[in-house]
Enzyme design. Structure first.
Site, PDB file in Angstrom:
ATOM      1  N   GLY A 146       0.838  -1.202   0.000  1.00  0.00           N
ATOM      2  CA  GLY A 146       0.000   0.000   0.000  1.00  0.00           C
ATOM      3  C   GLY A 146       0.870   1.248   0.000  1.00  0.00           C
ATOM      4  O   GLY A 146       2.099   1.182   0.168  1.00  0.00           O
ATOM      5  N   LEU A 147       0.209   2.369  -0.156  1.00  0.00           N
ATOM      6  CA  LEU A 147       0.907   3.656  -0.222  1.00  0.00           C
ATOM      7  C   LEU A 147       1.665   3.937   1.068  1.00  0.00           C
ATOM      8  O   LEU A 147       1.311   3.432   2.144  1.00  0.00           O
ATOM      9  CB  LEU A 147      -0.107   4.786  -0.424  1.00  0.00           C
ATOM     10  N   SER A 148       2.660   4.790   0.992  1.00  0.00           N
ATOM     11  CA  SER A 148       3.328   5.259   2.207  1.00  0.00           C
ATOM     12  C   SER A 148       2.289   5.919   3.113  1.00  0.00           C
ATOM     13  O   SER A 148       1.441   6.688   2.639  1.00  0.00           O
ATOM     14  CB  SER A 148       4.417   6.262   1.823  1.00  0.00           C
ATOM     15  N   GLY A 149       2.317   5.585   4.390  1.00  0.00           N
ATOM     16  CA  GLY A 149       1.386   6.192   5.343  1.00  0.00           C
ATOM     17  C   GLY A 149       0.033   5.507   5.404  1.00  0.00           C
ATOM     18  O   GLY A 149      -0.841   5.918   6.171  1.00  0.00           O
TER      19      GLY A 149
ATOM     20  N   GLY B 200      -0.510   2.583   6.585  1.00  0.00           N
ATOM     21  CA  GLY B 200      -0.606   1.849   7.853  1.00  0.00           C
ATOM     22  C   GLY B 200       0.061   0.483   7.852  1.00  0.00           C
ATOM     23  O   GLY B 200      -0.150  -0.305   8.777  1.00  0.00           O
ATOM     24  N   LYS B 201       0.889   0.212   6.859  1.00  0.00           N
ATOM     25  CA  LYS B 201       1.531  -1.114   6.769  1.00  0.00           C
ATOM     26  C   LYS B 201       2.357  -1.437   8.021  1.00  0.00           C
ATOM     27  O   LYS B 201       2.207  -2.504   8.614  1.00  0.00           O
ATOM     28  CB  LYS B 201       2.449  -1.187   5.532  1.00  0.00           C
ATOM     29  N   SER B 202       3.264  -0.519   8.397  1.00  0.00           N
ATOM     30  CA  SER B 202       4.153  -0.801   9.538  1.00  0.00           C
ATOM     31  C   SER B 202       3.352  -0.943  10.814  1.00  0.00           C
ATOM     32  O   SER B 202       3.611  -1.846  11.626  1.00  0.00           O
ATOM     33  CB  SER B 202       5.180   0.327   9.732  1.00  0.00           C
TER      34      SER B 202
ATOM     35  N   SER C  55       5.852  -1.862  -2.247  1.00  0.00           N
ATOM     36  CA  SER C  55       5.817  -2.806  -3.383  1.00  0.00           C
ATOM     37  C   SER C  55       4.762  -2.387  -4.411  1.00  0.00           C
ATOM     38  O   SER C  55       3.727  -3.057  -4.566  1.00  0.00           O
ATOM     39  CB  SER C  55       5.599  -4.248  -2.910  1.00  0.00           C
TER      40      SER C  55
END
Ligand code: ADP
Length: 218
Positions: free
Chosen positions: A44-47, A49-51, A118
């Site tokens: 997904g896009l930066s920000g 919420g992946k991390s 990715s």
């Protein structure tokens, strides 16, 4: 002669390189870990919420007795991938290396939680193809660009906008580089409307449905 893929090149592998099979089979590993191999691939896009979701998922799994480990895009760029930038070619090589590492974790029955923008479908498909089909879960961590930009936890959108305005685009995903959303992810979470706990729960539910988690409350 055998060719192996290194970056975008095919390199000849020495015939002296042979595969050594171990003495520990998957059933024996499963008795120890209480889970089957899995690679949870957050994209997904930066920000988006992946991390945040990756760390919460790791904690939930560890607390219920399942070995899990987060492979984080920024963290791996400090070491293994410190020689790579953000060109399309380097992003592809980044994902190739990461998916090979994820495969090793999966072989060890440690649930590999991969947190990487990715952005390219082809790279994600190649990552999927390196892993047993049953073990790979693509998770689309979805949030509208304007929400991600408002959050801007690392101030990267601000920097990307400034660079673009100054005529020195940095190739930042969503601003001046593309993001290709998954077409058929195993899990789709929407972080603008779901809480972190709800997102984690839907991933855990898929791991349970697939019988990857064999016991425990996770
Ligand atoms: P990424 O790793 O995708 O770049 P981060 O996890 O670093 O994103 O940052 C996402 C930000 O959005 C964090 O500040 C997080 O607290 C916030 N956030 C708000 N709602 C959610 C949610 N439902 N899931 C994940 N993050 C959320």
């Amino acid at each position: 002669m055998c060719l192996v893929e290194i970056g975008l090149a095919m390199v000849e592998k020495s015939p002296d390189v042979v595969w050594h099979s171990g003495s520990v089979g998957p059933d024996e590993r499963r008795k120890v870990t209480k889970n089957s191999p899995a690679v949870v691939w957050l994209t997904g896009l930066s920000g988006c919420g992946k991390s945040t979701i990756a760390m919460a998922l790791e904690l939930a799994l560890i607390r219920s007795g399942h070995p899990a480990f987060v492979l984080d895009g920024d963290n791996l760029r400090h070491g293994l991938n410190s020689d790579l930038g953000f060109s399309a070619q380097d992003r592809t090589e980044n994902i190739r290396r990461v998916s090979e590492v994820a495969r090793l974790f999966a072989d060890a029955h440690i649930i590999a939680i991969c947190s990487f923008i990715s952005p390219y479908r082809l790279d994600r498909r190649n990552a999927r193809n390196r892993i047993e089909p049953h073990a790979f879960l693509e998770v689309f961590v979805d949030a509208p660009l304007n929400i991600c930009e408002q959050r801007d936890p690392k101030q990267l959108y601000r920097k990307a906008r400034e660079k673009l305005a100054a005529g020195t685009p940095m190739g930042f995903t969503g601003i001046d580089a593309p993001y290709e959303p998954p077409e058929n992810p195993e899990v789709h979470v929407k972080t603008d409307v779901q809480t972190v706990d709800q997102c984690v729960e839907s991933i855990l539910q898929t791991l349970r449905t697939r019988r990857i988690l064999l016991q425990g409350d996770a």
